[in-house]
Write a protein that holds these residues in place. Structure first.
Motif, PDB file in Angstrom:
ATOM      1  N   HIS A 462       0.828  -1.197   0.000  1.00 27.63           N
ATOM      2  CA  HIS A 462       0.000   0.000   0.000  1.00 27.63           C
ATOM      3  C   HIS A 462       0.870   1.257   0.000  1.00 27.63           C
ATOM      4  O   HIS A 462       0.720   2.135  -0.851  1.00 27.63           O
ATOM      5  N   GLU A 463       1.793   1.308   0.929  1.00 28.94           N
ATOM      6  CA  GLU A 463       2.630   2.510   1.032  1.00 28.94           C
ATOM      7  C   GLU A 463       3.515   2.675  -0.192  1.00 28.94           C
ATOM      8  O   GLU A 463       3.752   3.797  -0.641  1.00 28.94           O
ATOM      9  N   GLU A 655      -2.007   4.491   8.236  1.00 28.33           N
ATOM     10  CA  GLU A 655      -2.947   3.388   8.065  1.00 28.33           C
ATOM     11  C   GLU A 655      -2.833   2.532   9.300  1.00 28.33           C
ATOM     12  O   GLU A 655      -1.784   2.368   9.861  1.00 28.33           O
TER      13      GLU A 655
HETATM   14 ZN    ZN Z   1      -2.651   5.054   2.271  1.00 24.17          ZN
END
Ligand code: ZN
Ligand code: ADP
Length: 656
Positions: A462-463, A655
């Protein structure tokens, strides 16, 4: 009242003043009760229905056999004759006597000897068969007790309440029960032996650098004031619990060698109106006497939450007046009085705007969860007092504890020592630490702070998605650092107040939006499943798109329209139903377009993204240089560098 008890409490207090005032209170109560007892008239003390009778009437009643029981009170020279139930009407002729009570007549006795003779005579004649009782007057005491028992209980209860209110053992203060309004700050004098220094705070280099300046201010203020500079009044430490905010503030006091007042925001809030405000006043008064010094207010959100805008009366009045007092005090003391206030919170976004204005908590220092290297340093600090096995690998421990805060690590070390001791070991070894980590994770799981390997991979993908896109888009915020260490909630919720931001172009906003959506896009493309981790991103993107369309007039179908209103008339929409629908459609279209763009960029750069994600899994934190090594330098370096030196916030968002 129990002397012993009293002493115990006061030993805890160690403040002789409060004992004095309590003794006085007890004394006053005793005197009042005693007076009531002595002056008590018999009508007050006697229960049941009764009437007075003369001695001859009494003799008559006994001769007729009306008496069931006689109680003689020798001290008062009186007796009570209880009446046989069947003859109540004969004795209390015109009076209505309730059934169930035991009526009696009160008779003054001329001579006790004669009375005794008379009664024994009547007993012989069998006119009186009941019992006879001689009392010395203690009956009155019982009566008194029954009448006043409840009152006494109430008084004791009241005393108990007052003691509780004044804060029990540490309320103290020279005024005892009247010290509700005193601040309860803990004072750490500067000559304390166990003083904390920066060496005790591992990691947190950025935060340490920022507070270093405060230490300088406290040490030699004239260096700054001579040049006409103003010493800051407050600094706000923002970060999740257990990351060492208190520790950092203490270290500042320790380094500057000044006293340190510590208090929690929730200590101000009491159920009594005005208490919080007067505690604030008292705290600042004490601090000014000790200046230069540091006031540390933990959990400032307990008082500093944004004041409600609604006109509702009541409710949070007390908290608001406490907050107002805090603001007044912060404005009130001179800039150079040498009192610096440090406050800690994990939610800077819910604080009242007034608190964050210049001259108050104008500095925000972010204290984040430690990454793998910082965790190693923290382990080193907390392993010092522990006897460890020489083969213990600290790197390994640091890698085993992603998402742990400093406090968690301190906890692990302590727990490991306990486990080793329980197993009768001579030194703490790796197994003990692993068991301790498991224990802590078990305790933490509910808080969803720690990561499993699978989670870690998802977060890295995600990152890396954010990082890849922001690197490849011209106008997206340039990257400084990407980390997969979970962080507190995103700051700067003031997205939708366009006038508070400096000018931003449509292209910049769209690129930014695309980069923010990059996280979710990467999950969808490379994980095969999407996760809740993107919620924060989606919220930001939705707000941004909505404000671009409704406030900034940036959509094709609703150009140059601003429906911004300051929520004064929150219940009215300044546009029609049809427009509302159009806004919804435009918002959806804008986000869908940017999401497609993000996915497109990511699929074209899948290799680079995968490399970046792998690096993140290994190192937990990567910097612009690492991204540059993978994707090559950005064509727009000038702008990147310019912004990098200006210390822009990193684009990656929190997150969970
Ligand atoms: Zn994010
Ligand atoms: P916070 O105020 O942020 O909730 P604290 O400062 O009370 O956290 O930290 C609790 C404990 O955790 C500290 O007393 C210390 O033992 C440990 N700790 C936290 N962060 C660090 C750190 N960076 N270095 C060393 N110890 C730490």
């Amino acid at each position: 009242m129990n002397d012993n008890n009293n002493n115990n409490k006061n030993n805890k207090n160690k403040k002789p003043g409060s004992q004095m005032s309590l003794t006085w209170l007890y004394l006053i109560i005793a005197v009042v009760l005693g007076w009531m007892f002595l002056s008590g008239d018999s009508s007050l003390l006697s229960g049941g229905s009764s009437r007075n009778a003369t001695y001859s009437e009494f003799k008559n009643y006994v001769q007729q056999g009306y008496a069931s029981r006689i109680v003689v009170n020798k001290k008062e020279g009186a007796l009570q004759m209880y009446v046989e139930p069947s003859h109540i009407r004969d004795v209390f002729k015109e009076q209505k006597v309730e059934k169930g009570t035991r009526p009696y007549v009160v008779v003054q006795v001329p001579s006790a000897d004669k009375l005794e003779d008379f009664i024994s005579e009547q007993q012989a004649l069998e006119n009186f068969k009941g019992e006879i009782e001689y009392r010395q007057g203690e009956d009155d005491f019982m009566h008194f007790f029954w009448s006043f028992g409840p009152l006494i209980l109430i008084v004791f209860f009241w005393i108990f309440l007052m003691r509780r209110m004044s804060g029990g053992s540490d309320g103290g203060g020279p005024m005892g029960i009247f010290s509700v309004g005193k601040s309860r700050a803990k004072l750490f004098e500067k000559d304390d032996k166990n003083k904390v220094t920066f060496a005790d705070v591992a990691g947190q280099e950025g935060a340490k650098l920022e507070v270093q300046e405060i230490v300088e201010f406290l040490k030699n203020p004239q260096r700054y004031t001579e040049l006409g500079g103003k010493i800051p009044k407050g600094a706000l430490l923002v970060g999740p619990p257990g990351t060492g905010k208190t520790l950092l503030a203490k270290a500042v006091a320790g380094e500057a060698d000044v006293p340190f007042f510590s208090m929690s925001g929730s200590d101000f809030v009491e159920m009594f109106v005005g208490v919080g405000a007067s505690r604030v006043r008292d705290l600042f008064r004490q601090a000014k006497e000790k200046a230069p010094c540091i006031i540390f207010i933990d959990e400032i959100d307990a008082v500093g939450r944004a004041r409600s805008r609604s006109m509702q009366v009541g409710g949070n009045d007390e908290r608001e007046s406490t907050l107002n007092q805090l603001l007044t005090e912060m404005d009130g003391f001179g800039t150079n009085s040498g009192v610096i206030i440090m406050a800690a919170t994990n939610r800077a976004d819910i604080l009242d705007k007034a608190l964050l204005r210049a001259g108050r908590f104008d500095r925000q220092i972010h204290v984040e969860l430690p990454d793998v290297n910082e965790r190693k340093e923290i382990f080193q600090v907390h392993l010092k007092p522990i006897k460890t096995n020489s083969s213990l690998d600290i790197d390994f421990l640091a890698r085993q504890t992603p998402g742990f805060s400093g406090a968690d690590i301190a906890n692990v070390c302590n727990e490991a020592a306990l486990i080793a001791a329980r197993n009768g070991k001579k030194a703490v070894d790796k197994d003990d630490f692993l068991a301790a980590v498991d224990r802590i994770i078990g305790g933490l799981e509910k808080k969803t702070k720690v990561m499993t390997a699978e989670e870690k991979r998802t977060i890295a993908l995600h990152e890396a998605g954010h990082a890849t896109i922001s690197w490849l888009l011209q106008y997206a915020n340039p990257l400084v650092k990407v980390t997969i260490v979970p962080r507190g909630r995103a700051l700067g919720a003031a997205w939708y107040l366009p006038e508070e931001r400096q000018i931003t172009t449509r292209e910049q906003m769209l690129d930014e939006m695309c980069a923010t959506l990059g996280g979710r896009a990467a999950e969808e493309l490379f994980c095969g499943h999407i996760s809740s981790g993107a919620m924060n991103d989606l919220e930001r993107v939705t707000k941004q798109a909505y404000s671009m369309i409704t406030y900034m007039g940036m959509s094709d179908k609703l150009p140059n329209l601003c429906y911004y209103d300051n929520q004064e008339y929150g219940f009215q929409r300044p546009y029609s139903e049809a427009t509302a629908q159009l806004i919804d459609e435009e918002t959806k279209a804008m986000i869908a377009e940017q999401y497609a763009r993000a996915k497109d960029i990511l699929s074209k750069n899948a290799e680079g993204h995968a490399a970046l994600a792998q690096l993140l899994v290994e190192r937990e934190v990567i910097f612009a240089e690492d991204v540059e090594r993978i994707f090559g330098p950005r064509p727009w370096t000038s702008r990147t560098e310019e912004l990098l030196t200006e210390n822009t916030p990193e684009p990656s968002e929190s997150e969970k």
